[in-house]
Scaffold this active site. Structure first.
Site, PDB file in Angstrom:
ATOM      1  N   GLU A 258      26.573  37.925  -7.269  1.00  0.00           N
ATOM      2  CA  GLU A 258      27.840  37.235  -7.559  1.00  0.00           C
ATOM      3  C   GLU A 258      27.474  35.780  -7.788  1.00  0.00           C
ATOM      4  OE1 GLU A 258      30.754  38.667  -7.714  1.00  0.00           O
ATOM      5  OE2 GLU A 258      30.537  40.537  -6.603  1.00  0.00           O
ATOM      6  N   CYS A 292      33.530  29.551  -7.218  1.00  0.00           N
ATOM      7  CA  CYS A 292      32.820  30.125  -8.371  1.00  0.00           C
ATOM      8  C   CYS A 292      33.781  30.468  -9.500  1.00  0.00           C
ATOM      9  CB  CYS A 292      32.061  31.355  -7.929  1.00  0.00           C
ATOM     10  SG  CYS A 292      33.091  32.465  -6.958  1.00  0.00           S
TER      11      CYS A 292
HETATM   12  P1  NAD Z   1      22.478  28.569  -3.905  1.00  0.00           P
HETATM   13  O1  NAD Z   1      22.138  29.641  -4.875  1.00  0.00           O
HETATM   14  O2  NAD Z   1      21.667  27.356  -3.878  1.00  0.00           O
HETATM   15  O3  NAD Z   1      22.428  29.149  -2.421  1.00  0.00           O
HETATM   16  C1  NAD Z   1      23.108  30.332  -2.046  1.00  0.00           C
HETATM   17  C2  NAD Z   1      22.358  30.967  -0.896  1.00  0.00           C
HETATM   18  O4  NAD Z   1      21.075  31.377  -1.349  1.00  0.00           O
HETATM   19  C3  NAD Z   1      22.129  30.041   0.297  1.00  0.00           C
HETATM   20  O5  NAD Z   1      22.278  30.803   1.466  1.00  0.00           O
HETATM   21  C4  NAD Z   1      20.670  29.617   0.104  1.00  0.00           C
HETATM   22  O6  NAD Z   1      20.032  29.280   1.312  1.00  0.00           O
HETATM   23  C5  NAD Z   1      20.060  30.870  -0.493  1.00  0.00           C
HETATM   24  N1  NAD Z   1      18.868  30.658  -1.310  1.00  0.00           N
HETATM   25  C6  NAD Z   1      18.505  29.545  -2.001  1.00  0.00           C
HETATM   26  N2  NAD Z   1      17.344  29.765  -2.657  1.00  0.00           N
HETATM   27  C7  NAD Z   1      16.970  31.035  -2.388  1.00  0.00           C
HETATM   28  C8  NAD Z   1      15.872  31.863  -2.793  1.00  0.00           C
HETATM   29  N3  NAD Z   1      14.926  31.414  -3.624  1.00  0.00           N
HETATM   30  N4  NAD Z   1      15.810  33.130  -2.348  1.00  0.00           N
HETATM   31  C9  NAD Z   1      16.781  33.620  -1.543  1.00  0.00           C
HETATM   32  N5  NAD Z   1      17.827  32.897  -1.109  1.00  0.00           N
HETATM   33  C10 NAD Z   1      17.940  31.621  -1.532  1.00  0.00           C
HETATM   34  O7  NAD Z   1      24.012  28.304  -4.167  1.00  0.00           O
HETATM   35  P2  NAD Z   1      24.959  27.301  -3.395  1.00  0.00           P
HETATM   36  O8  NAD Z   1      24.733  25.952  -3.953  1.00  0.00           O
HETATM   37  O9  NAD Z   1      24.874  27.494  -1.936  1.00  0.00           O
HETATM   38  O10 NAD Z   1      26.388  27.874  -3.813  1.00  0.00           O
HETATM   39  C11 NAD Z   1      27.034  27.468  -4.950  1.00  0.00           C
HETATM   40  C12 NAD Z   1      26.913  28.531  -6.028  1.00  0.00           C
HETATM   41  O11 NAD Z   1      27.408  29.783  -5.561  1.00  0.00           O
HETATM   42  C13 NAD Z   1      27.730  28.184  -7.237  1.00  0.00           C
HETATM   43  O12 NAD Z   1      26.979  28.335  -8.402  1.00  0.00           O
HETATM   44  C14 NAD Z   1      28.860  29.215  -7.201  1.00  0.00           C
HETATM   45  O13 NAD Z   1      29.417  29.503  -8.426  1.00  0.00           O
HETATM   46  C15 NAD Z   1      28.234  30.375  -6.562  1.00  0.00           C
HETATM   47  N6  NAD Z   1      29.230  31.238  -5.936  1.00  0.00           N
HETATM   48  C16 NAD Z   1      29.527  32.438  -6.534  1.00  0.00           C
HETATM   49  C17 NAD Z   1      30.493  33.276  -5.999  1.00  0.00           C
HETATM   50  C18 NAD Z   1      30.817  34.583  -6.656  1.00  0.00           C
HETATM   51  O14 NAD Z   1      31.409  35.437  -6.026  1.00  0.00           O
HETATM   52  N7  NAD Z   1      30.462  34.794  -7.903  1.00  0.00           N
HETATM   53  C19 NAD Z   1      31.154  32.917  -4.822  1.00  0.00           C
HETATM   54  C20 NAD Z   1      30.832  31.691  -4.236  1.00  0.00           C
HETATM   55  C21 NAD Z   1      29.854  30.871  -4.806  1.00  0.00           C
END
Ligand code: NAD
Length: 484
Positions: A258, A292
């Site tokens: 997502e 998102c």
């Molecule tokens: P992010 O991708 O930086 O982090 C999300 C999660 O992934 C965190 O828990 C982080 O620690 C972890 N993470 C980071 N790098 C990783 C890796 N290499 N391997 C595994 N895990 C890793 O995103 P963010 O900045 O925390 O959140 C914002 C983003 O989330 C926005 O782009 C938003 O659109 C998206 N989002 C999507 C939805 C949806 O349902 N589509 C819902 C909420 C947020």
């Protein structure tokens, strides 16, 4: 702030309600313990003050959690659905009982207004557990064949924008289907997931069925790479989603992603303007635009563009920006310094590329991470603010003349998560819903969620659905989805 016709006395919710403790521990195999990673402080983004210390997980904790989840899977997956359902009902009720505490804790850790955590995040988190509790003993009627089986151990990685709600979206369907779970909350917002672990412990779930590991990207990566994991469910940025998809390729692990979005909120000239303005505000300023599926691109029909923008500006001048714990607050703090820097960079790019920037007069607090609600007009489709996800309270306004042009512009994005259509004509909503390449299309509303309704994306917004009967598919081995 702003020129509201009303003066509001502050109405802060007491932070005592959050029952903050000086430190929090990870939850592995049914026990709380200090993680073997770093001890880090989680801070209040509204004033940068430390809230609590978290003993984060290290790689060894990931293997312990996965081992515990594998062991627990043997008995949990064989438990009759109605028994699993009882646990989920218990968790749902406990979330309701502790809803005030969870709401204040969420607002402290995330920066979102208490009005939203109290009325949206926490009730919806409970609703997800109630909803999937109801499915637990009916899986054979869900359209996945007569005897659908769980997948195994799910590694679940979630972002910081809806910390408890995202944990509920992940854990509830996984458990209902008979899977066990290793969940990692985001590094800036671990508190409510760790309190959810307390609720889960009090609900007497067998040890290892749910494990919660606070930690950063390295722990997320270790979960993704772990051989004992059968399925990865990730919510977060498209960039990290791509990394995850690459690393699970050829591993045999199932994956659902997502990811980000750049939704179009389309307003036709026959739409009730005042109602549409409320929908535009809710679309992009809810949760400071850190959503998102935020309606970050307003597509407005040219003949009413000036009227809509003027009404929007009048409405924005009444928004109250400030203390997230104040019950009158509409717009709270940005979650982190890093996120604030990204919003500032993209807003500056908007000005550099020639768009016109506008914000209502508003006094932002001196400390903490704050960004005034912002509207850009004179935006061209090629501008970065029209293409890139800003994930902040920034709206880009574009115009269109015909429904075909609206659809073309709305679909002109690598993302495909959500869209909104505002018009008096029901037939037009239905026709556009079929042509918009977005997982969710709202008609005369925006940012509405219900556990019974599936949510998810196309293209770079990811794949897989969460919520509803469709959300069960992500956690079941099956002969194929038999209905839709
Ligand atoms: P992010 O991708 O930086 O982090 C999300 C999660 O992934 C965190 O828990 C982080 O620690 C972890 N993470 C980071 N790098 C990783 C890796 N290499 N391997 C595994 N895990 C890793 O995103 P963010 O900045 O925390 O959140 C914002 C983003 O989330 C926005 O782009 C938003 O659109 C998206 N989002 C999507 C939805 C949806 O349902 N589509 C819902 C909420 C947020």
């Amino acid at each position: 702030m702003a020129q509201s016709p009303f003066e509001y006395a502050p109405a802060p919710e007491s932070r005592e309600i959050a029952r903050l403790r000086p430190s929090y521990q990870i939850f592995v195999a049914g026990k709380f313990r200090d993680g073997r990673g770093e001890a880090v402080k989680t801070i209040n983004p509204a004033d940068e003050s430390p809230l609590a210390e978290i003993a984060e997980a290290g790689p060894a904790d990931v293997s312990d959690a996965v081992t515990a989840a594998r062991r627990a899977f043997k008995s949990w997956s064989r438990l009759p659905g109605r028994e699993r359902g009882k646990y989920l009902f218990r968790i749902a009720r406990a979330i309701q009982e502790r809803s005030r505490e969870l709401a204040v804790l969420e607002s402290l850790d995330n920066g979102k207004p208490i009005r939203e955590s109290r009325d949206v995040d926490i009730p919806l988190a409970a609703a997800h557990f109630f909803y999937y509790a109801g499915w637990a003993d009916k899986l054979q009627y869900a359209g996945f064949g007569p005897a659908p089986r769980p997948i195994g151990v799910a590694g679940q990685i979630i972002p910081w924008n809806f910390p408890l709600l995202m944990a509920a979206w992940k854990i509830a369907p996984a458990l209902a289907c008979g899977n066990t779970v290793v969940l990692k909350p985001a590094e800036t917002t671990p508190l409510t997931a760790l309190v959810l672990a307390e609720i889960i412990a009090e609900a007497d779930l067998p040890p290892g069925v749910v494990n919660v590991l606070a930690g950063g990207p390295a722990i997320g990566h270790a979960i993704v790479e772990s051989e004992g994991i059968d399925k990865i469910a990730f919510t977060g940025s498209t960039e990290v989603g791509k990394i995850i998809q690459r690393s699970v390729a050829a591993s045999g692990k199932r994956v659902t992603l997502e990811l980000g979005g750049k939704a179009a909120n389309i307003v036709f000239d026959d739409a009730p303007i005042d109602q549409a303005v409320e929908g535009i505000v809710n679309g992009i300023f809810f949760n400071q635009g850190q959503v998102c599926c935020a309606g970050s691109r307003l597509l407005v029909q040219e003949s009413v563009a000036d009227e809509v923008v003027a009404a929007l500006q009048r409405r924005l001048a009444t928004l109250r920006v400030g203390d997230p714990l104040d019950k009158n607050t509409d717009v709270g703090a940005i979650n982190s310094a890093a996120q604030l820097a990204r919003i500032r960079e993209l807003a500056d790019a908007g000005v550099d590329e020639g768009a016109t920037r506008w914000s209502p007069p508003c006094d932002l607090p001196d400390r903490g991470y704050w960004f005034a609600p912002t509207v850009f007009t004179d935006v061209a489709p090629a501008h970065r603010i029209a293409r890139e996800e800003i994930f902040g309270p920034v709206l880009s306004v574009l115009t269109f003349r015909t429904p075909d042009e609206a659809v073309e512009k709305a679909n002109n994005t690598p993302y495909g998560l959500s869209a909104g259509v505002w018009t008096e004509k029901g037939s037009r909503i239905l026709s556009l819903a079929g042509r918009l390449r977005a997982g969710v299309v709202w008609g005369n509303t925006f940012n509405r969620f219900d556990p019974a309704s599936p949510f998810g994306g196309y293209k770079e917004s990811g794949f897989g659905r969460e919520g509803g009967r469709h959300g069960l598919a992500a956690y079941l081995e099956s002969e194929g989805f038999l209905g839709d």
